[in-house]
Scaffold this active site. Structure first.
Site, short mmCIF file in Angstrom:
data_model
loop_
_atom_site.label_atom_id
_atom_site.label_comp_id
_atom_site.label_asym_id
_atom_site.label_seq_id
_atom_site.Cartn_x
_atom_site.Cartn_y
_atom_site.Cartn_z
N ASN A 185 36.58 88.51 41.75
CA ASN A 185 37.31 89.53 42.52
C ASN A 185 36.41 90.34 43.45
OD1 ASN A 185 36.19 90.86 40.29
ND2 ASN A 185 37.77 92.43 40.33
N GLU A 190 30.13 94.53 32.16
CA GLU A 190 31.17 95.39 32.75
C GLU A 190 32.49 94.66 32.59
OE1 GLU A 190 30.89 98.35 33.56
OE2 GLU A 190 28.74 98.60 33.85
N CYS A 213 38.86 95.90 38.80
CA CYS A 213 38.70 96.50 37.47
C CYS A 213 39.04 97.98 37.53
CB CYS A 213 37.28 96.29 36.97
SG CYS A 213 36.06 96.88 38.14
N GLU A 222 25.70 100.12 35.58
CA GLU A 222 25.13 99.38 36.69
C GLU A 222 25.02 100.29 37.92
OE1 GLU A 222 27.79 95.69 36.36
OE2 GLU A 222 25.73 94.99 36.45
P1 NAD Z 1 36.29 85.86 33.44
O1 NAD Z 1 35.78 86.58 32.22
O2 NAD Z 1 37.30 84.83 33.27
O3 NAD Z 1 35.07 85.17 34.23
C1 NAD Z 1 33.92 85.90 34.63
C2 NAD Z 1 32.75 84.93 34.73
O4 NAD Z 1 32.42 84.45 33.42
C3 NAD Z 1 33.02 83.68 35.58
O5 NAD Z 1 31.86 83.33 36.30
C4 NAD Z 1 33.34 82.62 34.52
O6 NAD Z 1 33.08 81.31 34.97
C5 NAD Z 1 32.37 83.03 33.41
N1 NAD Z 1 32.74 82.55 32.07
C6 NAD Z 1 33.98 82.23 31.61
N2 NAD Z 1 33.91 81.83 30.31
C7 NAD Z 1 32.60 81.91 29.96
C8 NAD Z 1 31.89 81.64 28.75
N3 NAD Z 1 32.51 81.21 27.65
N4 NAD Z 1 30.57 81.85 28.73
C9 NAD Z 1 29.91 82.32 29.84
N5 NAD Z 1 30.53 82.56 31.00
C10 NAD Z 1 31.86 82.38 31.07
O7 NAD Z 1 36.77 87.03 34.43
P2 NAD Z 1 37.48 86.89 35.85
O8 NAD Z 1 38.87 86.44 35.64
O9 NAD Z 1 36.60 86.12 36.79
O10 NAD Z 1 37.46 88.43 36.34
C11 NAD Z 1 38.47 89.32 36.01
C12 NAD Z 1 38.03 90.30 34.93
O11 NAD Z 1 36.80 90.92 35.34
C13 NAD Z 1 39.00 91.43 34.73
O12 NAD Z 1 39.16 91.68 33.36
C14 NAD Z 1 38.31 92.62 35.41
O13 NAD Z 1 38.69 93.88 34.94
C15 NAD Z 1 36.88 92.32 35.14
N6 NAD Z 1 36.02 93.01 36.10
C16 NAD Z 1 35.29 94.10 35.67
C17 NAD Z 1 34.50 94.80 36.56
C18 NAD Z 1 33.69 96.00 36.10
O14 NAD Z 1 32.74 96.36 36.79
N7 NAD Z 1 34.03 96.63 35.00
C19 NAD Z 1 34.44 94.40 37.90
C20 NAD Z 1 35.19 93.30 38.30
C21 NAD Z 1 35.97 92.60 37.38
#
Ligand code: NAD
Length: 495
Positions: free
Chosen positions: A154, A252, A286, A466
């Site tokens: 995102n 995060e 997020c 961060e």
């Molecule tokens: P996701 O957890 O599905 O994926 C994030 C990353 O992790 C991707 O690169 C994915 O390929 C990788 N990943 C997936 N499974 C994994 C595993 N088993 N081991 C290691 N890596 C793995 O999240 P998303 O759908 O890409 O993003 C949306 C989420 O991110 C929402 O919950 C949002 O709130 C959160 N987010 C948080 C912040 C923050 O700063 N707090 C910022 C942006 C997004």
């Protein structure tokens, strides 16, 4: 189907190499008939080659002086600024976001590169007085080693910038795995660093699935630290792995951010903030405003204005100039969002706007949802408690400030928050009472700036904040040095 011809590679040990685990086709979330890019994906063996390259490059990089390391980050910044238009267009297409938001994100990432390039001159330790004479106590900051950086789709440019820049300035080497929806934004960042003259192996880009490549990056012995942004579900798995293998960790995670609107607020400004917070980036932030907690005495009038504002937003491909809100990222996210809408309807909440998929004018080929507003939402319902990550806003009515703050804190998350009021005392009280890492007063729940910490409490984060100095400190270990300059005169030391 329109097909992109070039196949992008992975960046390992300073070379662009073909992945050996098949091809990833990145489809346009606004039109699934269009292939935006093709990437070859790394095998497990290649992931380990990238980790080995990072480990091998680490010693040379840690011995490069911090100001010199920072100069390379500054050069990457200059290149990113020159390439802003291309980066923003590619990001708008692959993440589905409105072009002006994509441009804003490129600038935000550049601000982070700028901030951290300055921090290369400020990697400062402390000196402390000693109990003993002719004795100097001081601390210095040292890098962790090879670190894994795993990011979501995102914010496919800004989040990698805010992790990779401090990691490099602090002297770490990096293996970076972007989300599979947005590898082109990651490619642009790696290319800026390559063209800036970063030595081979210091930054490696590997494209592949979270389950395979991500999993290797969190378990491998060679990894000393993990910086992750993404869902709580994956964050929990990474926390478990990091605990078992003793790696330093920063996660995060999600949010369920409240925006409180009090009766004395400037309602025009509050309305603009709520609409931007709830529907900007199709609610896929997020820090998105997910719960509007509004004081009962103005709730009918304000809810009607929010619904009117939501209905007026133009939905369409983010790359088109006149569009206010793009698609959600994929079929699974579309299903999730429609599932939340169904739950709101089943629970009998009052649907004021949206509530359906958009399919007219060819939008059935993408993942478009109408900006959706539910009123009279029960604060304990599924809709009010779980992260939607889509354009769905819940309005919850509060009798007064005390009830509004209780409702705001009634969530497992604690990322961002906001209050609209003209009463400075109430605003300051809110900043004391709210359980969140970030508080916005008279502005939306969104955003952050390079020079201040970003992150949340409760289920919204694990480990350090961060951005800012804190983001740099995560990528360092403190070493304490005891220097006796008596020339051997001190024979005993009870401390
Ligand atoms: P996701 O957890 O599905 O994926 C994030 C990353 O992790 C991707 O690169 C994915 O390929 C990788 N990943 C997936 N499974 C994994 C595993 N088993 N081991 C290691 N890596 C793995 O999240 P998303 O759908 O890409 O993003 C949306 C989420 O991110 C929402 O919950 C949002 O709130 C959160 N987010 C948080 C912040 C923050 O700063 N707090 C910022 C942006 C997004």
């Amino acid at each position: 189907m329109a097909t992109a011809t070039a196949v992008y590679k992975n960046f390992i040990n300073g070379k662009w190499v073909d992945g050996q685990a098949g091809e990833l086709q990145v489809l346009n979330p606004a039109n699934q008939d269009e292939v935006l890019s093709r990437f070859s994906m790394v095998s497990t063996e290649q992931t380990h080659e990238a980790l080995q390259a990072a480990q091998d490059a680490f010693q040379g990089w840690r011995r490069t002086s911090p100001p010199q390391r920072a100069r390379i980050v500054r050069k990457a910044l200059q290149l990113a600024e020159e390439r802003e238009d291309q980066i923003a267009r590619d990001m708008s297409l692959e993440a589905g976001k409105v072009l002006s938001d994509a441009r804003g994100e490129v600038i935000k990432g550049c601000n982070l590169l700028e901030f951290y390039s300055g921090e290369g001159l400020r990697l400062i330790g402390d000196a402390a007085p000693s109990e003993l004479g002719n004795n100097l106590l001081f601390t210095k900051r040292e890098p962790l080693g090879a670190v894994s950086i795993i990011t979501p789709w995102n914010f496919p440019w800004a989040i990698p910038c805010w992790k990779i820049a401090p990691a490099l300035v602090a002297g770490n080497s990096v293996v970076f795995k972007p989300a599979s929806f947005t590898p082109l934004s990651a490619y642009h960042l790696a290319k800026c660093f390559e063209d800036a003259g970063l030595p081979p192996g210091v930054l490696n880009l590997v494209v592949g699935s979270g389950r395979k490549v991500g999993n290797e990056l969190i378990h491998a012995d060679k990894v000393c630290g993990i910086s992750f942004t993404g869902s709580n579900e994956v964050g929990k798995q990474i926390e478990q792995a990091a605990m078992e293998t003793g790696k330093k960790l920063c996660c995060e995670l999600g949010g369920k951010n409240p925006c409180v609107v009090m009766a004395d607020a400037d309602l025009d400004s509050a309305l603009a903030g709520v609409l931007k917070g709830a529907f900007g980036a199709s609610g896929q932030r997020c820090t998105a405003t997910s719960r509007l907690i509004v004081e009962e005495s103005i709730a009918d009038e304000f809810a009607a204005r929010v619904a009117e504002g939501a209905n007026a937003l133009k939905v369409g491909p983010g790359i088109n100039d006149d569009v206010d809100m793009g698609p959600v990222i994929d079929q699974s996210q579309l299903d999730t969002v429609l599932g939340f809408i169904e739950s709101g309807n089943k629970d009998g909440f009052k649907l004021l706007a949206g509530g359906e998929r958009v399919t007219e004018n060819g939008m059935d080929k993408g993942f478009f949802v109408r900006p959706t507003v539910f009123d009279h939402v029960d604060q304990n319902s599924y809709l009010a408690q779980e992260e939607v990550f889509g354009p769905v806003l819940s309005i919850i009515r509060a009798k007064n400030y005390e009830e509004a703050i209780e409702m705001s804190n009634n969530t497992k998350y604690g990322l961002s928050s906001s209050i609209y009021t003209r009463d400075i005392n109430q605003a300051m009280k809110f900043s004391d009472d709210i359980e969140a890492g970030m508080v916005h007063i008279n502005s939306p729940t969104l955003g952050g700036e390079a020079q201040v910490p970003f992150g949340g409490i409760k289920a919204s984060g694990i480990g350090d904040r961060e951005m800012a100095k804190e983001g740099l400190h995560f990528f360092t270990e403190l070493k304490t040095v005891f220097l006796d300059y008596t020339g051997g005169a001190r024979k005993s030391n009870i401390y």
